[in-house]
Design a protein around this motif. Sequence first.
Motif, mmCIF file in Angstrom:
data_model
loop_
_atom_site.group_PDB
_atom_site.id
_atom_site.type_symbol
_atom_site.label_atom_id
_atom_site.label_comp_id
_atom_site.label_asym_id
_atom_site.label_seq_id
_atom_site.Cartn_x
_atom_site.Cartn_y
_atom_site.Cartn_z
ATOM 1 N N MET A 1 50.960 6.781 -12.150
ATOM 2 C CA MET A 1 51.462 5.617 -11.459
ATOM 3 C C MET A 1 52.094 5.979 -10.126
ATOM 4 S SD MET A 1 52.332 2.449 -13.184
ATOM 5 C CE MET A 1 53.337 1.963 -14.480
ATOM 6 N N GLU A 2 51.905 7.208 -9.659
ATOM 7 C CA GLU A 2 52.556 7.632 -8.427
ATOM 8 C C GLU A 2 52.036 6.889 -7.208
ATOM 9 O OE1 GLU A 2 52.916 11.774 -7.635
ATOM 10 O OE2 GLU A 2 53.544 12.185 -9.680
ATOM 11 N N GLY A 3 50.736 6.631 -7.124
ATOM 12 C CA GLY A 3 50.172 5.990 -5.952
ATOM 13 C C GLY A 3 50.291 4.476 -5.972
ATOM 14 N N LYS A 4 50.763 3.917 -7.059
ATOM 15 C CA LYS A 4 50.847 2.460 -7.198
ATOM 16 C C LYS A 4 52.087 1.922 -6.488
ATOM 17 C CE LYS A 4 50.431 -1.137 -10.605
ATOM 18 N NZ LYS A 4 50.295 -1.463 -12.003
ATOM 19 N N LYS A 5 51.876 0.881 -5.701
ATOM 20 C CA LYS A 5 52.964 0.234 -4.973
ATOM 21 C C LYS A 5 53.729 -0.671 -5.935
ATOM 22 C CE LYS A 5 53.463 -2.113 -0.582
ATOM 23 N NZ LYS A 5 52.748 -2.740 0.526
ATOM 24 N N MET A 6 55.066 -0.535 -5.935
ATOM 25 C CA MET A 6 55.890 -1.331 -6.849
ATOM 26 C C MET A 6 56.843 -2.231 -6.071
ATOM 27 S SD MET A 6 56.846 1.237 -9.944
ATOM 28 C CE MET A 6 57.848 -0.024 -10.665
ATOM 29 N N LEU A 7 57.124 -3.374 -6.649
ATOM 30 C CA LEU A 7 58.099 -4.301 -6.085
ATOM 31 C C LEU A 7 59.480 -3.888 -6.593
ATOM 32 C CD1 LEU A 7 58.669 -6.866 -4.445
ATOM 33 C CD2 LEU A 7 58.233 -8.180 -6.510
ATOM 34 N N VAL A 8 60.315 -3.379 -5.690
ATOM 35 C CA VAL A 8 61.653 -2.917 -6.059
ATOM 36 C C VAL A 8 62.677 -3.473 -5.073
ATOM 37 C CG1 VAL A 8 60.856 -0.769 -7.124
ATOM 38 C CG2 VAL A 8 61.403 -0.794 -4.690
ATOM 39 N N LEU A 20 65.344 -9.504 -1.048
ATOM 40 C CA LEU A 20 64.488 -9.967 0.044
ATOM 41 C C LEU A 20 63.939 -8.798 0.852
ATOM 42 C CD1 LEU A 20 66.597 -13.046 1.166
ATOM 43 C CD2 LEU A 20 64.666 -12.975 -0.405
ATOM 44 N N GLY A 21 64.742 -7.764 1.029
ATOM 45 C CA GLY A 21 64.268 -6.559 1.710
ATOM 46 C C GLY A 21 63.157 -5.884 0.925
ATOM 47 N N GLY A 22 63.279 -5.876 -0.404
ATOM 48 C CA GLY A 22 62.243 -5.295 -1.251
ATOM 49 C C GLY A 22 60.941 -6.075 -1.173
ATOM 50 N N ILE A 23 61.050 -7.395 -1.144
ATOM 51 C CA ILE A 23 59.851 -8.236 -1.013
ATOM 52 C C ILE A 23 59.183 -7.970 0.339
ATOM 53 C CG2 ILE A 23 59.043 -10.626 -0.790
ATOM 54 C CD1 ILE A 23 61.226 -11.365 -2.887
ATOM 55 N N ALA A 24 59.979 -7.864 1.392
ATOM 56 C CA ALA A 24 59.443 -7.597 2.728
ATOM 57 C C ALA A 24 58.742 -6.238 2.773
ATOM 58 C CB ALA A 24 60.562 -7.650 3.766
#
Length: 145
Positions: A1-8, A20-24
């Motif tokens: 899962m290293e290359g997967k982009k996560m919403l944090v 909101l910064g994480g969503i951006a």
Amino acid sequence: MEGKKMLVRSKRNKVFLGVLGGIAEYFNVDPTLIRLIFIVLLVLSPVTMTILYFLAAIVMPGEDEAEKPVEERLDDVIREVENTLSSEEKNDLIKALALILIILGSLYLLTSALPLLFMLKMPSGNTLLALLLLGIGIILLMRGE
């Protein structure tokens, strides 16, 4: 899962809890744009947007944070809110809140004064709410100086 982009939740683009910064960062857009969209939605539906913001803060893990159960995330969010309100950033947060209240109050007053322009029918109680928001905002702003 290293290359997967996560919403944090973001630590770099953080004003309050980093939601909101994480969503951006996730969508690779300017955080100010996301914040402005959130403010517009907050004006249209303050209760819903506030609840959604805090739910997102609980559900979204913090940056560089291992996967935790929801209960631990809730504790982390509560602790972070307490730290924010007790730190030196408290004054800046109060000023931001004051400005938001002043803007909301002004918008309510504007829509009640110019109903044809906005094509909205505002009950008379909203004028009182607008004045109350303006008053609280001005008091908070003056106390923060």
